[in-house]
Write an enzyme that holds these catalytic residues in place. Structure first.
Site, PDB file in Angstrom:
ATOM      1  N   ASP A 242      55.725  22.230   5.179  1.00  0.00           N
ATOM      2  CA  ASP A 242      54.640  21.386   5.690  1.00  0.00           C
ATOM      3  C   ASP A 242      54.543  21.588   7.196  1.00  0.00           C
ATOM      4  O   ASP A 242      55.554  21.492   7.903  1.00  0.00           O
ATOM      5  CB  ASP A 242      54.923  19.910   5.397  1.00  0.00           C
ATOM      6  CG  ASP A 242      54.778  19.575   3.917  1.00  0.00           C
ATOM      7  OD1 ASP A 242      54.542  20.503   3.122  1.00  0.00           O
ATOM      8  OD2 ASP A 242      54.915  18.395   3.555  1.00  0.00           O
TER       9      ASP A 242
ATOM     10  N   ASP B 287      46.219  14.053  -6.167  1.00  0.00           N
ATOM     11  CA  ASP B 287      47.155  13.230  -5.411  1.00  0.00           C
ATOM     12  C   ASP B 287      47.009  11.796  -5.897  1.00  0.00           C
ATOM     13  O   ASP B 287      45.959  11.177  -5.725  1.00  0.00           O
ATOM     14  CB  ASP B 287      46.850  13.330  -3.913  1.00  0.00           C
ATOM     15  CG  ASP B 287      46.987  14.767  -3.416  1.00  0.00           C
ATOM     16  OD1 ASP B 287      47.946  15.436  -3.833  1.00  0.00           O
ATOM     17  OD2 ASP B 287      46.142  15.221  -2.632  1.00  0.00           O
TER      18      ASP B 287
END
Length: 238
Positions: free
Chosen positions: A12, A133
């Site tokens: 990330d 998500d």
């Protein structure tokens, strides 16, 4: 399938560094590397087949901010690279494919602008992963900040018959928490779709990975690797 194919290490990105957020909170950041491309090279040398890269600032702001670092990651990883975070237009997706990225991960655009999303699918069939998500059983978009009234199953089914590669299903409440995996949402979504599902969020141990093995086609692992909860020895002995 061996574990090096099943596990997809995550990098990330924020301000060019490799970081992890706690449960998607941009105020709870831990930096793991100032040189993310070196992590990519390590994962490549260890024999992992796919890498999951997220541009966190892109996800939050709506367009990728870490392209230079993504380019270096691509150069240092021999397998497939999937990138998500801020891909809100055809042009951005094309730019990533032009950099040699294998798959793009898109959620918000698929929810907000179906026409633009379908243009990407038309031009790059089977190279788009739909990001699902989930926050308290509903799809969240826009860097997980905006909640919708749509269930993960409804969202997945909407695109099942289009040329997406598959789905990346993240349970936000567990992401970056090392709290362990809840397999039920994955079992549920597999009843509704035939395309591959990659699990993400909360993996804390080899046990979690074993639980998911056979239910989904892959699992994104970030913090558990960086915090040493899953070791290379574990992987070799599996």
């Amino acid at each position: 399938m061996n574990l090096k194919e099943f596990i997809i290490p995550a990098i990330d990105l924020m301000e060019g560094k490799a970081v992890r957020l706690y449960k998607g909170d941009f105020n709870k950041v831990k930096v793991y590397s100032e040189r993310p491309w070196e992590l990519a090279k390590n994962f490549s040398d260890l024999g992992f087949k796919r890498l999951h890269v997220v541009d966190l600032e892109g996800a939050e702001g709506g367009k990728p901010k870490n392209l230079e670092v993504i380019r270096k990651i691509r150069e240092n990883f021999e397998g497939e690279v999937e990138v998500g975070g801020g891909i809100r237009s055809y042009e951005v997706a094309k730019a990533l494919f032009d950099e040699g990225i294998d798959f793009v991960v898109i959620g918000t655009l698929a929810y907000k602008n179906k026409e633009e999303f379908l243009k990407i699918l038309e031009n790059f069939p089977n190279r788009v992963i739909l990001a699902i998500d989930s926050k308290q059983g509903k799809v969240a978009i826009g860097g997980w900040k905006e909640e919708t009234a749509v269930s993960p199953e409804e969202f997945a089914k909407e695109y099942e018959n289009y040329p997406i590669w598959g789905y990346l299903y993240t349970v936000i409440e567990r992401d970056g928490s090392l709290e362990g995996v809840d397999v039920e949402p994955y079992k549920e979504i597999k009843k509704h779709v035939k395309k591959p599902v990659i699990a993400s969020g909360g993996v804390s141990s080899l046990e979690d990975i074993k639980k998911l093995y056979g239910i989904v086609e892959g699992v994104v692992v970030g913090k558990a690797i960086y915090e040493g909860r899953i070791t290379l020895e574990d992987l070799q002995n599996f």
